[in-house]
Design a protein around this motif. Structure first.
Motif, mmCIF file in Angstrom:
data_model
loop_
_atom_site.group_PDB
_atom_site.id
_atom_site.type_symbol
_atom_site.label_atom_id
_atom_site.label_comp_id
_atom_site.label_asym_id
_atom_site.label_seq_id
_atom_site.Cartn_x
_atom_site.Cartn_y
_atom_site.Cartn_z
ATOM 1 N N ALA B 271 -7.464 57.116 66.021
ATOM 2 C CA ALA B 271 -8.030 55.695 66.590
ATOM 3 C C ALA B 271 -7.671 54.927 65.507
ATOM 4 C CB ALA B 271 -9.382 56.141 66.717
ATOM 5 N N ASP B 272 -7.689 54.898 64.362
ATOM 6 C CA ASP B 272 -7.514 53.885 63.480
ATOM 7 C C ASP B 272 -6.041 53.581 63.352
ATOM 8 O OD1 ASP B 272 -10.079 54.069 61.903
ATOM 9 O OD2 ASP B 272 -9.180 55.887 60.658
ATOM 10 N N GLN B 273 -5.307 54.271 63.475
ATOM 11 C CA GLN B 273 -3.666 54.163 63.520
ATOM 12 C C GLN B 273 -3.453 53.243 64.902
ATOM 13 O OE1 GLN B 273 -1.129 57.315 63.556
ATOM 14 N NE2 GLN B 273 0.482 56.352 64.679
ATOM 15 N N GLU B 274 -3.995 53.791 66.078
ATOM 16 C CA GLU B 274 -3.932 52.833 67.327
ATOM 17 C C GLU B 274 -4.540 51.409 67.144
ATOM 18 O OE1 GLU B 274 -6.027 55.203 70.159
ATOM 19 O OE2 GLU B 274 -4.485 56.758 70.290
ATOM 20 N N GLU B 275 -5.505 51.277 66.360
ATOM 21 C CA GLU B 275 -6.165 49.861 66.174
ATOM 22 C C GLU B 275 -5.327 49.133 65.290
ATOM 23 O OE1 GLU B 275 -10.060 48.464 63.676
ATOM 24 O OE2 GLU B 275 -10.395 50.404 64.859
ATOM 25 N N LEU B 276 -4.549 49.805 64.325
ATOM 26 C CA LEU B 276 -3.857 49.105 63.307
ATOM 27 C C LEU B 276 -2.429 48.695 64.170
ATOM 28 C CD1 LEU B 276 -2.752 48.485 60.404
ATOM 29 C CD2 LEU B 276 -1.327 50.624 60.768
ATOM 30 N N LEU B 277 -1.966 49.533 65.042
ATOM 31 C CA LEU B 277 -0.657 49.021 65.928
ATOM 32 C C LEU B 277 -1.024 47.996 66.816
ATOM 33 C CD1 LEU B 277 1.153 52.430 66.000
ATOM 34 C CD2 LEU B 277 1.216 50.805 64.266
ATOM 35 N N ALA B 278 -2.111 48.092 67.542
ATOM 36 C CA ALA B 278 -2.615 46.852 68.331
ATOM 37 C C ALA B 278 -2.745 45.598 67.740
ATOM 38 C CB ALA B 278 -3.828 47.465 69.222
ATOM 39 N N ALA B 279 -3.330 45.533 66.497
ATOM 40 C CA ALA B 279 -3.435 44.396 65.914
ATOM 41 C C ALA B 279 -2.156 43.941 65.348
ATOM 42 C CB ALA B 279 -4.401 44.470 64.743
ATOM 43 N N ALA B 280 -1.333 44.756 64.905
ATOM 44 C CA ALA B 280 -0.003 44.330 64.546
ATOM 45 C C ALA B 280 1.007 43.564 65.713
ATOM 46 C CB ALA B 280 0.969 45.545 64.122
ATOM 47 N N ALA B 281 0.769 44.403 66.835
ATOM 48 C CA ALA B 281 1.317 43.763 68.068
ATOM 49 C C ALA B 281 0.955 42.640 68.399
ATOM 50 C CB ALA B 281 1.406 44.967 69.131
ATOM 51 N N ALA B 282 -0.571 42.489 68.387
ATOM 52 C CA ALA B 282 -1.016 41.103 68.759
ATOM 53 C C ALA B 282 -0.783 39.710 68.077
ATOM 54 C CB ALA B 282 -2.595 41.276 68.798
ATOM 55 N N GLY B 283 -0.504 40.311 66.787
ATOM 56 C CA GLY B 283 -0.113 39.120 65.771
ATOM 57 C C GLY B 283 1.453 38.756 65.877
ATOM 58 N N SER B 284 1.716 37.731 65.493
ATOM 59 C CA SER B 284 3.189 37.015 65.429
ATOM 60 C C SER B 284 4.066 37.639 64.473
ATOM 61 C CB SER B 284 3.126 35.625 65.689
ATOM 62 O OG SER B 284 2.357 35.159 64.663
ATOM 63 N N LEU B 285 4.112 38.835 64.355
ATOM 64 C CA LEU B 285 5.237 39.588 63.235
ATOM 65 C C LEU B 285 6.429 39.586 63.717
ATOM 66 C CD1 LEU B 285 2.317 41.867 61.991
ATOM 67 C CD2 LEU B 285 2.789 39.618 61.130
ATOM 68 N N GLY B 286 6.865 39.617 64.960
ATOM 69 C CA GLY B 286 8.155 39.744 65.262
ATOM 70 C C GLY B 286 8.406 41.373 65.613
ATOM 71 N N ILE B 287 7.492 41.988 65.852
ATOM 72 C CA ILE B 287 7.670 43.525 66.056
ATOM 73 C C ILE B 287 8.625 43.863 67.463
ATOM 74 C CG2 ILE B 287 6.255 45.824 65.984
ATOM 75 C CD1 ILE B 287 4.301 44.355 64.343
ATOM 76 N N ARG B 288 9.516 44.790 67.015
ATOM 77 C CA ARG B 288 10.213 45.305 67.935
ATOM 78 C C ARG B 288 9.832 46.633 68.629
ATOM 79 N NH1 ARG B 288 15.990 46.760 67.150
ATOM 80 N NH2 ARG B 288 15.781 45.956 65.227
ATOM 81 N N SER B 289 9.344 47.308 67.567
ATOM 82 C CA SER B 289 8.896 48.874 68.061
ATOM 83 C C SER B 289 8.283 49.544 66.733
ATOM 84 C CB SER B 289 10.176 49.675 68.200
ATOM 85 O OG SER B 289 11.029 50.082 67.171
ATOM 86 N N PHE B 290 7.487 50.498 67.074
ATOM 87 C CA PHE B 290 6.739 51.314 66.083
ATOM 88 C C PHE B 290 7.341 52.815 66.327
ATOM 89 C CE2 PHE B 290 3.473 48.435 67.520
ATOM 90 C CZ PHE B 290 3.223 47.875 66.043
ATOM 91 N N SER B 291 7.462 53.364 65.408
ATOM 92 C CA SER B 291 7.695 54.916 65.468
ATOM 93 C C SER B 291 7.149 55.795 64.568
ATOM 94 C CB SER B 291 9.317 55.078 65.488
ATOM 95 O OG SER B 291 9.704 55.003 64.302
ATOM 96 N N GLU B 292 6.701 56.972 64.793
ATOM 97 C CA GLU B 292 6.098 57.834 63.902
ATOM 98 C C GLU B 292 6.965 58.935 63.758
ATOM 99 O OE1 GLU B 292 1.977 59.176 65.109
ATOM 100 O OE2 GLU B 292 2.132 60.884 63.804
ATOM 101 N N GLU B 293 7.251 59.374 62.428
ATOM 102 C CA GLU B 293 7.997 60.572 61.987
ATOM 103 C C GLU B 293 7.771 61.819 62.698
ATOM 104 O OE1 GLU B 293 9.053 62.070 57.908
ATOM 105 O OE2 GLU B 293 9.832 59.951 58.265
#
Lengths: 276, 311
Positions: B271-293
């Motif tokens: 759940a923490d991970q989902e929250e982090l990635l949602a916050a990152a996607a919402a910010g203007s960081l220029g994120i193209r993709s996330f991937s988990e090893e």
């Protein structure tokens, strides 16, 4: 009602048994052996010119007696072969566990296995009846005697068959189960005779219930008592007891059947309540 | 639907199963993972009423295997790891025999058998003798047999063992279909990725003890601790690095300007991970993709069984 009477194991076993050419080859050899004996006997007996080419009632009775004993030995030695692997072979083929997890009761499975083997043996007995008709052609034997003998063959088959199924349930390996069943048949045919004579000699002319019992449960003695009713006197002389052999035989073999079926049913499935 | 309470099975001094406590809800698919001799088949045999437990009890649909084995048998469809077939019986006759064994009326059997053969892709083999079928076909036929009385619970002991890759794929497809039939399925395998694909939960068993009982994802995170997450960026990495550095559970952050990505370890929950990635996607960081090893499930299993498990 129909569903209650139907037995899936019985139907499947009959289907498998009668689909196999081995079953029919077995009956062929059985009848061929009996026919050869009848033809050989008649040939030898009619070689003598004084016979006129036919059997007298005494010779006919002798043929009947010999046929009966041959059939007795064949039936007693074929039955273990058919029943002593009934459950253990399912275990060896790894089909037993699947059968045991179905809704069929242990009684249904055991009875299905037993009846399918008996059905085949009954077919063998019935198929041999035309050979016996040769005896009626020449006289010396009554149809009642034949029917009585057939009934006792049937009873012996059921009892020995139950014993085979019981050993097959208790013993994991078919080969050991076969040895145990054949050993029991041998004990009934030979050891009982020996023990009867042994106990009779111990009683030194007095009454010997053990000598009587061992004689009465011997299939050969029963057959003799049915073929020659006056043989009861011989047994009386030997054991000091006068009691119809057929009654003792009937009770003993019925008890053997019921006990064997009961033990088989009880030991087919593990007792889940027992914590071991 | 399935419950075991301190289930124990001993053979003399050897303990094949030790105080197994398990609860599997109705309609869920539970995978049992363990090496040979770990206690999987022993558990399944007890549930199939083929083996009495030394102590403890197991329940299927509320019925105890100890006191009501006949009721349990009506509820389960059991497929053993090793099984044989009857010679000289045709496929249809084979299933008909088992249908009769479960008391299914003769009039209903033909349609039912047709449906089951269709389910396991054996319709063309309806008139073939069972012993002439390939191993994969026999496995599928056995599966159809275990379904013949429409059981609520399926106990499948290594249904894909010994199959070639093609047959394994076919079996997996059938399993997926079964999953949508609302049956409670207890399945064992030593091929872990296969279980991961179709199970809701996995239990890892070793030397008779249940070492872990989690969803596949949870087992991954439990063993790996921190997950490794890679974030691909469209532009410069500076803003993204600053953003992730300030977040909780983030450590070992590395930036690769040439590849345009940031990699870091994350020690929080799913759940923490989902929250982090949602916050990152919402910010203007220029994120193209996330991937988990991706972690190898085989490694997870080996780590669990080697170290004595997780508590």
């Amino acid at each position: 009602m129909k569903a209650h009477l139907s037995n899936p194991v019985l139907m499947k076993e009959i289907k498998l048994r009668f689909r196999s050419p081995k079953s029919f080859v077995g009956i062929l050899f059985y009848l061929a052996a009996m026919s050869l004996f009848v033809i050989g006997f008649m040939y030898i007996m009619t070689q003598d010119g004084s016979s006129g080419g036919y059997l007298n009632p005494g010779q006919s009775f002798m043929l009947f007696t010999m046929l009966t004993y041959i059939q007795l030995v064949l039936v007693l030695f074929i039955t273990p072969g058919l029943t002593a692997g009934s459950i253990s072979s399912e275990r060896e083929k790894q089909t037993l566990n699947m059968l045991l997890t179905t809704s069929q009761s242990s009684f249904q499975i055991i009875i299905g296995k037993l009846l399918s083997s008996i059905a085949f043996l009954v077919l063998m007995l019935v198929s041999s009846l035309p050979l016996y008709s040769v005896v009626f052609l020449y006289g010396g034997v009554s149809p009642k005697q034949l029917l009585l003998l057939m009934f006792y063959f049937f009873l012996s088959t059921v009892a020995v068959g139950s014993l085979g199924v019981m050993f097959s349930t208790l013993i994991r390996k078919t080969i050991i189960s076969m040895i145990a069943t054949y050993g029991s048949v041998l004990a009934l045919l030979a050891v009982t005779g020996f023990l009867s004579v042994f106990f009779a000699s111990l009683s030194q002319g007095g009454a010997s219930p053990f000598a009587y019992l061992f004689a009465a449960i011997n299939p050969a003695v029963l057959t003799a008592s049915l073929l020659a009713p006056d043989s009861g006197e011989f047994l009386h002389g030997m054991t000091g007891l006068r009691w119809p052999v057929w009654v003792t035989y009937l009770l003993f073999y019925l008890l053997m059947t019921v006990t064997s079926v009961f033990v088989s049913v009880k030991s087919l499935r593990v007792n889940m309540a027992r914590g071991k | 639907m399935i419950k075991t309470r301190n289930l124990t099975k001993s053979y003399g001094a050897f303990q094949a199963l030790h105080d197994l406590n398990l609860e599997i809800g109705e309609g869920s698919v539970f995978g049992f993972v363990g090496a040979n001799g770990a206690g999987k088949s022993t558990t399944f045999s007890i549930l199939a009423t083929l083996l009495p437990p030394t102590s403890g009890d197991a329940f299927v649909g509320g019925h105890s295997v100890r006191t009501s084995p006949a009721e349990v048998r009506r509820l389960i469809g059991y497929m053993p790891d090793f099984f044989g077939v009857y010679d000289q019986l045709k496929t249809e006759e084979y299933l008909d025999f088992y249908a009769a064994s479960y008391g299914i009326p003769a009039g209903e059997r033909k349609v039912l058998i047709g449906q089951l053969l269709d389910l396991v892709n054996l319709s063309e083999k309806q008139d073939a003798y069972v012993d002439s079928l390939s191993r994969g076909m026999k496995q599928r036929l056995c599966l159809a047999r275990s379904l013949i009385h429409d059981p609520k619970v399926l106990i499948l002991d290594e249904p894909a063992s010994g199959l070639d890759p093609r047959a394994r794929v076919e079996m997996r497809e059938i399993m997926k279909r079964l999953k949508h039939m609302d049956k409670t399925i207890l399945i064992s395998s030593h091929i872990l990725p296969e279980l991961a694909e179709m199970c809701d939960e996995i239990g890892v068993i070793d030397r008779g003890r249940l070492l872990a009982r989690q969803s596949v994802r949870e087992i991954h995170s439990m063993m790996k601790g921190d997950r490794v997450i890679t974030v691909k960026l469209n532009g410069p990495a500076a803003a993204a690095v600053k953003f992730f550095e300030e977040r909780p559970f983030v450590s070992s952050l590395r930036r690769d300007d040439e590849a345009g990505e940031v990699t870091f370890s994350f020690g929080g929950s799913q759940a923490d991970q989902e929250e982090l990635l949602a916050a990152a996607a919402a910010g203007s960081l220029g994120i193209r993709s996330f991937s988990e090893e991706e972690t190898d499930l085989e490694d997870v299993f080996l780590s669990l069984t080697k170290g004595g498990g997780v508590s």
